[in-house]
Enzyme design. Structure first.
Site, PDB file in Angstrom:
ATOM      1  N   ARG A 132       0.849  -1.201   0.000  1.00  0.00           N
ATOM      2  CA  ARG A 132       0.000   0.000   0.000  1.00  0.00           C
ATOM      3  C   ARG A 132       0.878   1.243   0.000  1.00  0.00           C
ATOM      4  O   ARG A 132       1.530   1.559   0.994  1.00  0.00           O
ATOM      5  CB  ARG A 132      -0.944   0.026   1.212  1.00  0.00           C
ATOM      6  CG  ARG A 132      -1.795   1.288   1.231  1.00  0.00           C
ATOM      7  CD  ARG A 132      -3.039   1.193   2.096  1.00  0.00           C
ATOM      8  NE  ARG A 132      -2.746   1.169   3.519  1.00  0.00           N
ATOM      9  CZ  ARG A 132      -3.665   1.384   4.465  1.00  0.00           C
ATOM     10  NH1 ARG A 132      -4.927   1.633   4.125  1.00  0.00           N
ATOM     11  NH2 ARG A 132      -3.339   1.327   5.732  1.00  0.00           N
ATOM     12  N   ASP A 174      -4.840   3.236  14.257  1.00  0.00           N
ATOM     13  CA  ASP A 174      -3.955   3.929  13.324  1.00  0.00           C
ATOM     14  C   ASP A 174      -4.592   5.252  12.937  1.00  0.00           C
ATOM     15  O   ASP A 174      -5.478   5.766  13.625  1.00  0.00           O
ATOM     16  CB  ASP A 174      -3.607   3.050  12.114  1.00  0.00           C
ATOM     17  CG  ASP A 174      -4.789   2.795  11.187  1.00  0.00           C
ATOM     18  OD1 ASP A 174      -5.889   3.342  11.424  1.00  0.00           O
ATOM     19  OD2 ASP A 174      -4.608   2.041  10.206  1.00  0.00           O
TER      20      ASP A 174
END
Length: 523
Positions: A170, A443
């Site tokens: 990613r 996160d």
């Protein structure tokens, strides 16, 4: 505490990654990479700037009352096109995800037996030069099978075991820029993809190079990624469709354009993923001005809440119609080998969550801990549910259903949000893009949800407390909560391992400034 004095540059700095002052591209980048990168930058960075402005316009329109809506049948929906799903990624019942700059975690994920592993340069890796460079180096070593870490407990070096796990990468999203390479900032997405693609030898890979596209907000953005993949393939001498990808549906506008997005990337894409925490943040952001859309405390929102469930059932139908995979989201409650009660609860929540996703037609899910892998896999039919169709499902469901009766809105919920954004941002200042907070792996998506949740309550009057009294959430009230929660953190020794007083205070200032100034880009 005095009023915050965080400058514009501090906040903007999270958008732009800058190398050290003594960095010289010609000297410090891999030999030949700058020449490889330059024509790509000239072509794709200006297009990225245009797409960023389009995003801002769509958000402004939504705040003015012109909300995202379904695009009714166009050529991308009417024509009988299909995605060719390669044999090597038929089974993606669980994709483990984690920060690419943590070599130990990367090796453990790749040795977990998970069908897929996503190595993350985005939300769970801090957007600072040294962390991004370490992440890219770990990715390249993982692709070659040479990455190792030192197991200090057993006094041995651990490497990657042979297996069939698909490695996904990613890159950073289109909202982030990379400075210090050219005279003007460039697309960080471009930099990340190009760096990996330039350095790999396709002959050494078990499967084609695979990326996970983050933070997209329109089907038009898929054309940017398509053209980038094909330009890189041409430069490397690879087949036009060599690079493969999946894409996260993390923004509210994209949920209405999934089929068009797949169509634009049909030569490369193999499926979509519901990135539900970022999606929740985007949902709040696009409805920030709507007093009827003030979200409840995050942990009182059920896993099958209609605004998720409607999208969960739509995504597999869209993907399976075209031959692509549909992947579910992350369960934030983390297992613990040191706390038996928490471990049992976390795995029970995981099983329930993934069973629900499988019932909606999903082909797999995300997890972040090796102990979650087996339970996640067991909830999904092998190898996928591509044949599962929902002929009675609504093709254009309501993706903003009313929030009537959903969860609770409490002052304690606001306090929890304040506490979490301070602790998360403190983690960022100490080099951690993801932090285990009170049993939850948090996160950037969590941080963004909570910043938006606090801002919503400030905009729309506050919440009712236990006695039934309205508690207005003014900027002064929010500032007082930030001061109070910070002092609790500093006064509790259990938080000492997370950072020192200086970073905690700086974290408060940055988080509070973002909220007061309504800075909600995912940074």
């Amino acid at each position: 505490m005095a009023a915050i004095t965080v400058t514009e540059d501090v906040i903007t700095g999270f958008h732009v990654n800058t190398p050290p002052q003594d960095f010289l591209p010609q000297r410090d980048l891999e030999e030949g990479f700058l020449e490889f990168l330059t024509p790509l930058h000239r072509k794709f960075s200006p297009r990225r700037t245009h797409l960023a402005e389009e995003r801002r316009m769509v958000l402004r329109d939504s705040h003015s009352g012109v909300k995202p809506v379904h695009r009714y049948p166009g050529p991308a929906v009417r024509n009988g096109w299909r995605i060719e799903l390669p044999e090597w990624c038929q089974d993606q019942r669980n994709q483990m995800t984690g920060p690419a700059d943590d070599a130990e975690l990367v090796v453990k994920m790749l040795n977990s037996g998970a069908p897929g592993v996503m190595l993350d340069l985005e939300d769970s890796t801090v957007n600072q030069w040294e962390h991004q460079q370490l992440g890219a180096e770990n990715i390249l070593a993982a692709l070659r099978g040479t990455l190792t870490y030192v197991d200090k407990k057993r006094d041995r070096v651990v490497g990657i075991q042979p297996g069939s796990t698909v490695i996904w990468i990613r890159p950073r999203g289109l909202h982030i820029q990379q400075a210090g390479i050219f005279d003007e900032p460039m697309s960080a997405s471009l930099f990340d993809v190009a760096r990996v693609a330039y350095a790999v030898d396709a002959a050494e890979l078990r499967h084609p190079l695979c990326f996970y596209i983050p933070k997209s907000e329109s089907a038009e953005e898929a054309l940017w990624w398509r053209d980038l993949f094909q330009a890189i393939a041409a430069a490397r001498g690879w087949p036009r469709d060599y690079i493969k990808c999946m894409a996260l549906v993390e923004s509210h506008p994209l949920a209405f354009q999934m089929e068009e997005f797949l169509y634009n990337l049909r030569e490369h894409i193999v499926g979509l993923n519901l990135g539900r925490w970022d999606y929740m943040a985007s949902l709040i952001d696009f409805n920030l001005t709507d007093p009827d859309w003030v979200l409840p405390d995050r942990n009182t929102i059920p896993h099958d809440v209609p605004f998720f469930q409607n999208l969960r059932t739509l995504m597999p139908e869209v993907c399976h119609k075209r031959g692509g995979l549909a992947i579910g989201g992350m369960t934030a409650l983390y297992p613990s080998r040191a706390d038996a009660e928490l471990n049992e609860r976390a795995l029970a929540v995981l099983k329930k969550d993934k069973k629900n996703e499988a019932a909606c037609g999903m082909d797999g899910a995300w997890t972040g801990h090796p102990d979650q892998n087996r339970i996640a896999i067991e909830q999904f039919p092998y190898p996928n549910q591509l044949q599962a169709r929902n002929p009675h499902g609504e093709r254009y469901p309501n993706l903003r259903p009313p929030l009537n009766g959903v969860g609770e809105r409490t002052v304690e919920g606001t306090r929890a949000a304040v506490r979490t954004v301070i602790r998360y941002r403190n983690g960022v200042l100490n080099g951690r893009g993801a932090s285990l907070l009170d049993g939850y792996m948090e996160d950037l998506a969590t941080d963004r949800i909570y910043r938006l949740m606090i801002a919503q309550r400030m905009r729309h009057g506050g919440v009712v407390d236990e006695s039934g009294k309205l508690v207005p959430h003014t900027s002064e009230f929010a500032h007082r909560l930030f001061d109070q929660e910070l002092e609790k953190i500093l006064g509790d020794s259990k938080y000492a391992a997370e950072g020192n007083e200086r970073t905690f205070r700086e974290a408060q200032q940055i988080a509070e400034a973002m909220i007061i100034r309504e800075e909600f880009d995912p940074i």
